[in-house]
Design a protein around this motif. Structure first.
Motif, PDB file in Angstrom:
ATOM      1  N   LEU A  81       0.797  -1.220   0.000  1.00  0.00           N
ATOM      2  CA  LEU A  81       0.000   0.000   0.000  1.00  0.00           C
ATOM      3  C   LEU A  81       0.835   1.279   0.000  1.00  0.00           C
ATOM      4  CD1 LEU A  81      -3.012   0.637  -0.014  1.00  0.00           C
ATOM      5  CD2 LEU A  81      -2.967   0.669   2.488  1.00  0.00           C
ATOM      6  N   PHE A  82       1.973   1.272   0.686  1.00  0.00           N
ATOM      7  CA  PHE A  82       2.773   2.490   0.835  1.00  0.00           C
ATOM      8  C   PHE A  82       4.032   2.408  -0.022  1.00  0.00           C
ATOM      9  CE2 PHE A  82       0.080   2.507   4.494  1.00  0.00           C
ATOM     10  CZ  PHE A  82      -0.135   3.842   4.794  1.00  0.00           C
ATOM     11  N   PRO A  83       4.280   3.392  -0.887  1.00  0.00           N
ATOM     12  CA  PRO A  83       5.481   3.378  -1.737  1.00  0.00           C
ATOM     13  C   PRO A  83       6.737   3.690  -0.943  1.00  0.00           C
ATOM     14  CG  PRO A  83       4.306   5.430  -2.031  1.00  0.00           C
ATOM     15  CD  PRO A  83       3.451   4.592  -1.131  1.00  0.00           C
ATOM     16  N   ALA A  84       7.882   3.380  -1.545  1.00  0.00           N
ATOM     17  CA  ALA A  84       9.162   3.600  -0.864  1.00  0.00           C
ATOM     18  C   ALA A  84       9.491   5.072  -0.737  1.00  0.00           C
ATOM     19  CB  ALA A  84      10.281   2.872  -1.618  1.00  0.00           C
ATOM     20  N   LYS A  85       8.928   5.901  -1.608  1.00  0.00           N
ATOM     21  CA  LYS A  85       9.266   7.320  -1.623  1.00  0.00           C
ATOM     22  C   LYS A  85       8.004   8.144  -1.781  1.00  0.00           C
ATOM     23  CE  LYS A  85      12.272  10.627  -4.047  1.00  0.00           C
ATOM     24  NZ  LYS A  85      13.188  10.801  -5.212  1.00  0.00           N
ATOM     25  N   LYS A  86       7.941   9.245  -1.045  1.00  0.00           N
ATOM     26  CA  LYS A  86       6.789  10.140  -1.130  1.00  0.00           C
ATOM     27  C   LYS A  86       6.661  10.687  -2.550  1.00  0.00           C
ATOM     28  CE  LYS A  86       4.798  14.268   1.026  1.00  0.00           C
ATOM     29  NZ  LYS A  86       4.980  15.333   2.040  1.00  0.00           N
ATOM     30  N   GLY A  87       5.456  10.699  -3.049  1.00  0.00           N
ATOM     31  CA  GLY A  87       5.206  11.192  -4.399  1.00  0.00           C
ATOM     32  C   GLY A  87       4.954  10.082  -5.394  1.00  0.00           C
ATOM     33  N   LEU A  88       5.510   8.887  -5.095  1.00  0.00           N
ATOM     34  CA  LEU A  88       5.335   7.762  -6.018  1.00  0.00           C
ATOM     35  C   LEU A  88       3.904   7.232  -6.006  1.00  0.00           C
ATOM     36  CD1 LEU A  88       8.611   5.679  -5.482  1.00  0.00           C
ATOM     37  CD2 LEU A  88       8.051   7.212  -7.371  1.00  0.00           C
ATOM     38  N   GLN A  89       3.158   7.524  -4.910  1.00  0.00           N
ATOM     39  CA  GLN A  89       1.800   6.985  -4.809  1.00  0.00           C
ATOM     40  C   GLN A  89       0.893   7.493  -5.920  1.00  0.00           C
ATOM     41  OE1 GLN A  89       3.174   9.122  -2.697  1.00  0.00           O
ATOM     42  NE2 GLN A  89       1.717  10.619  -1.914  1.00  0.00           N
ATOM     43  N   LYS A  90       1.227   8.655  -6.492  1.00  0.00           N
ATOM     44  CA  LYS A  90       0.413   9.201  -7.577  1.00  0.00           C
ATOM     45  C   LYS A  90       0.947   8.816  -8.951  1.00  0.00           C
ATOM     46  CE  LYS A  90      -1.150  13.227  -4.919  1.00  0.00           C
ATOM     47  NZ  LYS A  90      -1.167  14.709  -4.836  1.00  0.00           N
ATOM     48  N   LYS A  91       2.202   8.402  -9.014  1.00  0.00           N
ATOM     49  CA  LYS A  91       2.838   8.119 -10.301  1.00  0.00           C
ATOM     50  C   LYS A  91       2.747   6.643 -10.692  1.00  0.00           C
ATOM     51  CE  LYS A  91       6.184  11.886  -9.670  1.00  0.00           C
ATOM     52  NZ  LYS A  91       7.622  12.236  -9.537  1.00  0.00           N
ATOM     53  N   GLN A  92       2.864   5.755  -9.696  1.00  0.00           N
ATOM     54  CA  GLN A  92       2.883   4.329 -10.005  1.00  0.00           C
ATOM     55  C   GLN A  92       1.488   3.822 -10.347  1.00  0.00           C
ATOM     56  OE1 GLN A  92       4.665   2.893  -6.360  1.00  0.00           O
ATOM     57  NE2 GLN A  92       6.731   2.963  -7.204  1.00  0.00           N
ATOM     58  N   ARG A  93       1.399   3.012 -11.380  1.00  0.00           N
ATOM     59  CA  ARG A  93       0.114   2.471 -11.817  1.00  0.00           C
ATOM     60  C   ARG A  93      -0.224   1.147 -11.152  1.00  0.00           C
ATOM     61  NH1 ARG A  93      -0.031   3.659 -18.370  1.00  0.00           N
ATOM     62  NH2 ARG A  93       0.128   5.955 -18.223  1.00  0.00           N
ATOM     63  N   THR A  94       0.759   0.543 -10.533  1.00  0.00           N
ATOM     64  CA  THR A  94       0.540  -0.706  -9.814  1.00  0.00           C
ATOM     65  C   THR A  94       1.638  -0.848  -8.776  1.00  0.00           C
ATOM     66  OG1 THR A  94       0.161  -3.097 -10.041  1.00  0.00           O
ATOM     67  CG2 THR A  94       1.910  -2.119 -11.392  1.00  0.00           C
ATOM     68  N   VAL A  95       1.585  -1.922  -8.020  1.00  0.00           N
ATOM     69  CA  VAL A  95       2.617  -2.170  -7.015  1.00  0.00           C
ATOM     70  C   VAL A  95       3.840  -2.754  -7.706  1.00  0.00           C
ATOM     71  CG1 VAL A  95       3.169  -3.352  -4.858  1.00  0.00           C
ATOM     72  CG2 VAL A  95       0.810  -2.649  -5.332  1.00  0.00           C
TER      73      VAL A  95
END
Length: 660
Positions: A81-95
């Motif tokens: 659920l949580f990306p390794a870096k702030k900001g990636l949560q909006k850029k990544q299309r999947t895990v």
């Protein structure tokens, strides 16, 4: 309530609550798009919630096994659920694949304790296998990474320093802190597999009680109880002087009981209250500070309080009702200080209440939505009846769930039930990670004897003088609180500092624990790192630092009351009689009026500097529940009141109001 009242502010001040949460609340930086892994997150989240409901009903699992499933599943969800870096949560299309790998490895690290439970129980005698050592090292590393993603870097730094201290303690030159040192394998297995480390008291309490209360809050939010609290507070206080600010205090106190999150409560309630306060004439910094200080106080407001209160119950070996009752008077004084502060500020700025025509009807609100308070009443009643917090939370969850079906707009279909169950797990993730990491710190204190060394240091630094020891403890709590969530901060200070106050200075145990609990909480509004105040400032479009300073002024009770109940624990119901209790509560409330008046700079008229000083000292004397000090305090306050009543104007000596 009229719809146009809530959002009457100019278009360029539109509030993006989600953006503010993402900026100031690490918990909100989760992935937006999960791709095909969305169903896995849903499955794990729902399963975790169902597991906790099942174990609450049956109590079939030993605490170590329950904690292993609790933490292992949570770690898996975090990496998905949580990306390794702030900001990636909006850029990544999947895990990404590496987070999927980390998720399943982390889950195994937790479940390993269940798979080999009997062998690990005997390992204290027979020794740990190579696989056990590898799992423990990987488990600790992944826990730290999961905590960094959900809670932030500071707590990870503290835990990492403690781990290094465990390994390299023999290299420390000073005898005060040095110890024999531990090999890496001994350190990791001690912290991961034994009950004094990661799976110690904090994670056990998180699994038994905290998860259920957080889930209870999620269901209540679904019933739109937050809006009901806002409307109820507005109907009660809106017509009086500075009514919009008083509404913010009352609404945030009620909402904070349920949410337990300073930043989250500031944003959710503040989106409604802050624009309303600004529109009525309060300065942006004051509006932000009022909401932040009141929202932060939700963690000390019975009946639910913050997650740390449940850990306090375990540390003190008392019923939760004891903690809840002990917190009542300090919480009343805290919110009285903020409430009266807003009153005097409104008097100073000549801000009146809202017209009755713009306010919701209290009677109609209670007739329509009063039933929404039933789950809270059930929880309080269950606890006071002598049942465990676990049973109380379970009763609260069931009643809140049933109540959600009363109205069409909150009635849940199967899909919504699944979403609520998943959300129950999601809101718990940061708390679970924080509790587990706090367990590392507590485990290090246990195996290295750091607590004893810290006690010696405090005694030496304070010269054995209690006020100095309290001051140094307060500073440590606030500094730790700037980076650690309240729960982790409390675990650290309750493990290290509270025993010093109890054992070396004879402080009542519950007073010592409440002391560190309070100062861990007020870090959220204490500059320079005051996240709740910053979040409020983001909504108010205000100066963040000024908002933090103003929040400290409004919440001055939180910096005074803990010292008072250390020296006279009547305020936390130690050695108290009904007559003493009534006297202490009455004089303390009057004292808080004097202190708030001094901080704001207004009683009957704008106060001069010397008048503010007299009011402040008089207020402190009244808060301290002794007859002689109270009489002196009343005389001092009465004298200033009389002087100001006789003064026709301020003769040019009126203090300048702070500029916007």
């Amino acid at each position: 309530m009229k719809e146009n009242h809530e959002n009457k502010h100019v278009p360029n001040e539109q509030i993006d609550a989600k953006e503010i949460l993402e900026k100031y609340d690490k918990e909100s930086n989760f992935r937006i798009k999960l791709g095909k892994w969305a169903w896995v997150v849903t499955f794990l989240g729902v399963s975790l919630t169902v597991f906790h409901l099942y174990t609450a009903f049956t109590s079939v699992l030993p605490s170590q096994q329950q904690g292993a499933i609790h933490l292992g599943t949570a770690l898996g969800i975090i990496f998905l659920l949580f990306p390794a870096k702030k900001g990636l949560q909006k850029k990544q299309r999947t895990v990404p694949w590496y987070d999927v790998l980390l998720a399943f490895v982390a889950m195994y690290a937790g479940y390993h304790k269940i798979i080999f439970y009997d062998d690990l129980t005997l390992a204290t005698i027979n020794g740990y296998t190579t696989l056990d050592v590898i799992v423990s090292i990987i488990g600790i590393l992944l826990l730290l990474e999961a905590t960094r993603r959900t809670v932030g870097v500071p707590i990870v730094i503290v835990a990492s320093i403690m781990i290094l201290y465990t390994i390299f303690g023999n290299l420390i030159p000073t005898k005060v802190l040095s110890h024999a040192g531990f090999a890496v394998n001994d350190m990791s297995t001690n912290l991961w597999f034994r009950s004094s480390g990661v799976f110690g008291t904090p994670i056990q309490i998180s699994a038994k009680f905290i998860f259920l209360f957080l889930f209870f809050g999620v269901i209540l939010v679904h019933t739109k109880i937050g809006q009901f609290f806002n409307d109820l507070a507005l109907s009660l206080t809106g017509r009086y002087t500075g009514g919009t600010a008083k509404t913010a205090v009352v609404a945030s106190a009620m909402t904070g009981m349920v949410s337990g999150s300073s930043v989250g409560n500031t944003v959710s309630s503040g989106s409604f209250t802050i624009p309303m306060m600004k529109k009525s004439g309060f300065k942006p910094e004051f509006a932000a500070a009022t909401e932040a200080s009141a929202s932060t106080g939700g963690q000390i407001m019975p009946p639910l309080m913050g997650a740390a209160a449940f850990i306090m119950m375990e540390y003190l070996s008392v019923d939760y009702s004891t903690i809840m009752l002990a917190a009542i008077i300090p919480a009343i004084l805290y919110f009285t200080g903020i409430f009266i502060g807003t009153h005097f500020e409104a008097k100073k700025l000549k801000i009146h209440g809202l017209p009755k025509s713009e306010l919701p009807s209290f009677r109609k609100l209670m007739m329509k939505n009063g039933f929404m308070l039933l789950p809270l009443i059930i929880i309080v009643g269950t606890i006071l009846a002598g049942f465990t917090p676990q049973r109380a939370a379970l009763m609260g969850v069931v009643s809140a769930f049933l109540i959600s079906f009363i109205r069409r707009e909150t009635r849940m279909n199967l899909r919504q039930i699944v979403e609520v169950f998943e959300q129950g797990a999601r809101v718990a993730l940061p708390v679970i990670a924080a509790c587990a990491t706090a367990g590392i710190i507590a485990g290090v204190v246990s195996i290295t004897g750091l607590g004893t060394k810290f006690a010696a240091g405090i005694i030496a630094l304070s010269g054995g003088i209690l006020p100095f020891a309290l001051f140094f403890t307060m500073i440590a709590c606030i500094i730790l609180g700037m980076g650690l969530p309240t729960t982790a901060n409390y675990v650290v200070t309750a493990t290290i500092a509270a025993p010093v106050l109890i054992n070396e200075f004879g402080v009542a145990a519950i007073a010592a624990h409440m002391f560190v609990f309070y100062f861990g909480i007020v870090a959220d509004i204490t500059p320079p790192v005051c996240l709740a105040a910053y979040a409020g400032a983001g909504i108010a479009r205000a100066n963040p630092f000024k908002s933090g300073v103003t929040a400290v002024k409004l919440a001055i009770a939180a910096f005074i009351i803990p010292y008072i109940f250390i020296f006279n624990p009547i305020l936390v119901l130690v050695d108290v009689t009904p007559l003493k209790l009534i006297f202490a509560l009455t004089t303390s409330l009057i004292g808080m009026i004097a202190v708030s008046s001094a901080v704001i700079g207004f009683l009957v008229r704008n106060s001069r500097i010397w008048e503010r000083l007299v009011l402040f000292v008089g207020g402190l004397l009244m808060i301290y529940p002794e007859l002689v000090t109270t009489v002196i305090g009343v005389v001092m306050m009465g004298a200033i009141w009389f002087i100001q009543k006789q003064r026709i104007d301020d003769g040019g000596e009126m203090e300048l109001r702070a500029t916007v």
